[in-house]
Design a protein around this motif. Structure first.
Motif, PDB file in Angstrom:
ATOM      1  N   PHE A   1       0.826  -1.200   0.000  1.00 37.33           N
ATOM      2  CA  PHE A   1       0.000   0.000   0.000  1.00 37.33           C
ATOM      3  C   PHE A   1       0.866   1.258   0.000  1.00 37.33           C
ATOM      4  O   PHE A   1       0.628   2.193  -0.770  1.00 37.33           O
TER       5      PHE A   1
ATOM      6  N   MET B   1       2.649   1.745  -3.440  1.00 40.66           N
ATOM      7  CA  MET B   1       1.743   2.213  -4.479  1.00 40.66           C
ATOM      8  C   MET B   1       1.296   3.642  -4.215  1.00 40.66           C
ATOM      9  O   MET B   1       1.113   4.433  -5.151  1.00 40.66           O
ATOM     10  N   MET B   2       1.113   3.987  -2.953  1.00 42.56           N
ATOM     11  CA  MET B   2       0.722   5.345  -2.607  1.00 42.56           C
ATOM     12  C   MET B   2       1.795   6.349  -3.028  1.00 42.56           C
ATOM     13  O   MET B   2       1.487   7.419  -3.562  1.00 42.56           O
TER      14      MET B   2
ATOM     15  N   MET C   1       1.597   6.905  -6.726  1.00 45.01           N
ATOM     16  CA  MET C   1       0.422   7.665  -7.143  1.00 45.01           C
ATOM     17  C   MET C   1       0.420   9.100  -6.625  1.00 45.01           C
ATOM     18  O   MET C   1      -0.402   9.911  -7.051  1.00 45.01           O
TER      19      MET C   1
ATOM     20  N   MET D   1      -1.659  12.371  -8.337  1.00 48.67           N
ATOM     21  CA  MET D   1      -2.793  12.840  -7.542  1.00 48.67           C
ATOM     22  C   MET D   1      -2.614  14.295  -7.138  1.00 48.67           C
ATOM     23  O   MET D   1      -3.582  15.057  -7.090  1.00 48.67           O
TER      24      MET D   1
ATOM     25  N   LEU E   1      -7.909   7.898 -11.052  1.00 51.58           N
ATOM     26  CA  LEU E   1      -6.624   7.421 -10.538  1.00 51.58           C
ATOM     27  C   LEU E   1      -6.823   6.446  -9.382  1.00 51.58           C
ATOM     28  O   LEU E   1      -6.131   5.427  -9.281  1.00 51.58           O
ATOM     29  N   GLY E   2      -7.771   6.772  -8.505  1.00 54.88           N
ATOM     30  CA  GLY E   2      -8.042   5.899  -7.375  1.00 54.88           C
ATOM     31  C   GLY E   2      -8.513   4.522  -7.809  1.00 54.88           C
ATOM     32  O   GLY E   2      -8.119   3.499  -7.231  1.00 54.88           O
TER      33      GLY E   2
ATOM     34  N   TRP F   1      -5.613   2.516  -9.051  1.00 60.62           N
ATOM     35  CA  TRP F   1      -4.833   2.073  -7.892  1.00 60.62           C
ATOM     36  C   TRP F   1      -5.446   0.815  -7.281  1.00 60.62           C
ATOM     37  O   TRP F   1      -4.775  -0.211  -7.116  1.00 60.62           O
ATOM     38  N   VAL F   2      -6.740   0.879  -6.913  1.00 64.90           N
ATOM     39  CA  VAL F   2      -7.335  -0.249  -6.193  1.00 64.90           C
ATOM     40  C   VAL F   2      -7.583  -1.451  -7.100  1.00 64.90           C
ATOM     41  O   VAL F   2      -7.605  -2.590  -6.615  1.00 64.90           O
TER      42      VAL F   2
ATOM     43  N   TYR G   1      -4.184  -2.911  -6.666  1.00 65.20           N
ATOM     44  CA  TYR G   1      -3.813  -3.237  -5.294  1.00 65.20           C
ATOM     45  C   TYR G   1      -4.618  -4.398  -4.708  1.00 65.20           C
ATOM     46  O   TYR G   1      -4.041  -5.348  -4.143  1.00 65.20           O
TER      47      TYR G   1
ATOM     48  N   PRO H   1     -11.260   1.401  -0.033  1.00 62.06           N
ATOM     49  CA  PRO H   1     -10.812   0.951  -1.369  1.00 62.06           C
ATOM     50  C   PRO H   1     -11.852   0.101  -2.088  1.00 62.06           C
ATOM     51  O   PRO H   1     -11.908   0.126  -3.328  1.00 62.06           O
TER      52      PRO H   1
ATOM     53  N   TYR I   1     -13.233   0.867  -5.853  1.00 60.34           N
ATOM     54  CA  TYR I   1     -13.211  -0.156  -6.890  1.00 60.34           C
ATOM     55  C   TYR I   1     -14.572  -0.281  -7.568  1.00 60.34           C
ATOM     56  O   TYR I   1     -14.654  -0.405  -8.798  1.00 60.34           O
TER      57      TYR I   1
END
Length: 244
Positions: free
Chosen positions: A20, A23-24, A27, A31, A49-50, A53-54, A57, A92, A96
């Motif tokens: 996490f 990846m944060m 990003m 962001m 973008l979120g 990411w998820v 992830y 998350p 998603y």
């Protein structure tokens, strides 16, 4: 030996946390750039973008998400999405599942959190729950979000449900907002996130599939705030009991 029994869960939690953070950090720059855009472009690109990411992830931590009812988002206008709250993994999971731009309600002090502050500033309507003026302003801000065509995601239980009941008592906010704006409510139920982060286990987690079910929208016309709240509560309670 309890520590040995919990070791796999602690190792998995360390893996999920490390991934996490990595990846944060990746990003963070995009962001931040998105946060400089005017509304509502900032939140629309931010949620895109979120979702990227998820979508990467959650499979990597072996928590696949299955979604039902996504077809309801094809109708016109934004929803007030009302969701149960069992775990930090709910956040998350909803990123998603929700296919469009959305904002949630968050505590104002979260903006001061290193790195996360940028995400909360763009992705949330901020409120100081101890300040009546801040609560009033957050209501105005949520109405503006809806006017921009962006969904508002709210957890009417207020905090995570750590009880054995399907739901905790609902607060009025989401339903007052719906009555005033005439925007329909989309009841949403998340399953299994408490199994990933069990209550009272400390630094411990275990992988599990997640189910997010969007239920049929509830129109506001002709309903009082209390009637609307009761209808949505009963709908979600019955659905959870049916699927558990």
């Amino acid at each position: 030996m309890k520590w040995l029994k919990n070791l796999p869960g602690r190792l998995y939690a360390a893996y999920a946390l490390l991934l996490f953070i990595c990846m944060m950090l990746i990003m963070l720059l995009p962001m931040w750039l998105v946060s400089l855009l005017p509304a509502p472009l900032d939140i629309k690109y931010f949620t895109t973008l979120g979702r990227v990411w998820v979508h990467i992830y959650l499979p990597l931590i072996f928590c696949p998400v299955r979604v039902k009812g996504r077809q309801y988002f094809k109708s016109e206008g934004p929803y007030i999405i009302v969701c149960n709250h069992n775990s930090f993994v709910d956040i998350p999971a909803t990123f998603y599942a929700i296919p469009d731009a959305s904002k949630s309600l968050a505590k104002k002090e979260m903006v001061k959190t290193p790195i996360f502050g940028i995400m909360y500033r763009v992705g949330s309507v901020l409120v100081d729950r101890n300040d009546p003026e801040s609560r009033k302003q957050s209501f105005v801000d949520m109405k503006e979000v809806l006017q921009q065509g962006v969904h508002m995601l709210l957890y009417p239980e207020g905090t995570r449900n750590k009880t054995d009941d399907p739901l905790k008592f609902f607060y009025d906010g989401a339903f007052s907002l719906a009555v005033e704006t005439k925007k329909p409510i989309l009841p949403t139920v998340i399953f299994n996130t408490r199994k990933i982060l069990p209550v009272g286990k400390g630094f411990y987690a275990k992988p599990h599939k997640i189910d997010v079910h969007f239920l049929p929208p509830v129109e506001v016309d002709g309903l009082s705030m209390e009637e609307l709240k009761e209808q949505v509560f009963n709908t979600m309670w019955d659905y959870i009991k049916l699927w558990q």
